[in-house]
Write a protein that holds these residues in place. Structure first.
Motif, PDB file in Angstrom:
ATOM      1  N   SER A  23       0.818  -1.204   0.000  1.00 17.95           N
ATOM      2  CA  SER A  23       0.000   0.000   0.000  1.00 17.95           C
ATOM      3  C   SER A  23       0.858   1.264   0.000  1.00 17.95           C
ATOM      4  CB  SER A  23      -0.922  -0.001   1.224  1.00 17.95           C
ATOM      5  OG  SER A  23      -1.673   1.181   1.273  1.00 17.95           O
ATOM      6  N   LEU A  24       1.894   1.282   0.827  1.00 15.44           N
ATOM      7  CA  LEU A  24       2.763   2.463   0.880  1.00 15.44           C
ATOM      8  C   LEU A  24       3.455   2.714  -0.457  1.00 15.44           C
ATOM      9  CD1 LEU A  24       4.378   2.084   4.408  1.00 15.44           C
ATOM     10  CD2 LEU A  24       2.826   3.897   3.656  1.00 15.44           C
ATOM     11  N   LEU A  25       3.921   1.659  -1.095  1.00 15.42           N
ATOM     12  CA  LEU A  25       4.625   1.815  -2.371  1.00 15.42           C
ATOM     13  C   LEU A  25       3.701   2.225  -3.516  1.00 15.42           C
ATOM     14  CD1 LEU A  25       7.090  -1.202  -2.182  1.00 15.42           C
ATOM     15  CD2 LEU A  25       7.646   1.232  -1.946  1.00 15.42           C
ATOM     16  N   ASN A  26       2.394   2.022  -3.332  1.00 11.74           N
ATOM     17  CA  ASN A  26       1.435   2.339  -4.389  1.00 11.74           C
ATOM     18  C   ASN A  26       0.619   3.598  -4.117  1.00 11.74           C
ATOM     19  OD1 ASN A  26       1.912   0.187  -6.271  1.00 11.74           O
ATOM     20  ND2 ASN A  26       1.071  -1.185  -4.725  1.00 11.74           N
ATOM     21  N   GLN A  27       1.019   4.394  -3.149  1.00  9.99           N
ATOM     22  CA  GLN A  27       0.322   5.643  -2.839  1.00  9.99           C
ATOM     23  C   GLN A  27       0.470   6.643  -3.988  1.00  9.99           C
ATOM     24  OE1 GLN A  27      -1.519   6.548   0.087  1.00  9.99           O
ATOM     25  NE2 GLN A  27      -1.419   4.318   0.206  1.00  9.99           N
ATOM     26  N   THR A  28      -0.492   7.524  -4.120  1.00  5.16           N
ATOM     27  CA  THR A  28      -0.398   8.588  -5.121  1.00  5.16           C
ATOM     28  C   THR A  28       0.866   9.404  -4.898  1.00  5.16           C
ATOM     29  OG1 THR A  28      -2.804   8.708  -5.241  1.00  5.16           O
ATOM     30  CG2 THR A  28      -1.574  10.610  -6.071  1.00  5.16           C
TER      31      THR A  28
END
Length: 85
Positions: A23-28
């Protein structure tokens, strides 16, 4: 440019940790750096985290003993401030 660092403290929550990292790596606005503090987990977390040893955005710290959530965040925050300076 905004510089975002995240500190993640984990203890025996491997499946949730996997979701958290993804999730952190795929944040806007993805963080520039993620500091993962492993509080001496016994569920295979250290082995899983070994894959990130050469990752340019992730720093892993495997602590030799569990210093609690507050201790883990203290350790991670100090590291983030030191490296960000």
């Amino acid at each position: 440019m905004i510089n975002i660092s995240c500190v993640v403290v984990t203890y025996n929550r491997l499946e949730l940790l996997k979701e958290n990292i993804k999730s952190l790596l795929n944040q806007t606005y993805a963080p520039n750096k993620i500091y993962i503090i492993n509080n001496c987990s016994t569920d295979g977390t250290a082995g899983y985290l070994a894959q990130f040893n050469n990752h340019n955005k992730i720093t892993v710290v495997n602590l030799p003993k569990n210093i609690g959530g507050a201790g883990g965040f203290n350790h991670g925050t100090k590291l983030a401030v030191k490296e960000g300076a």
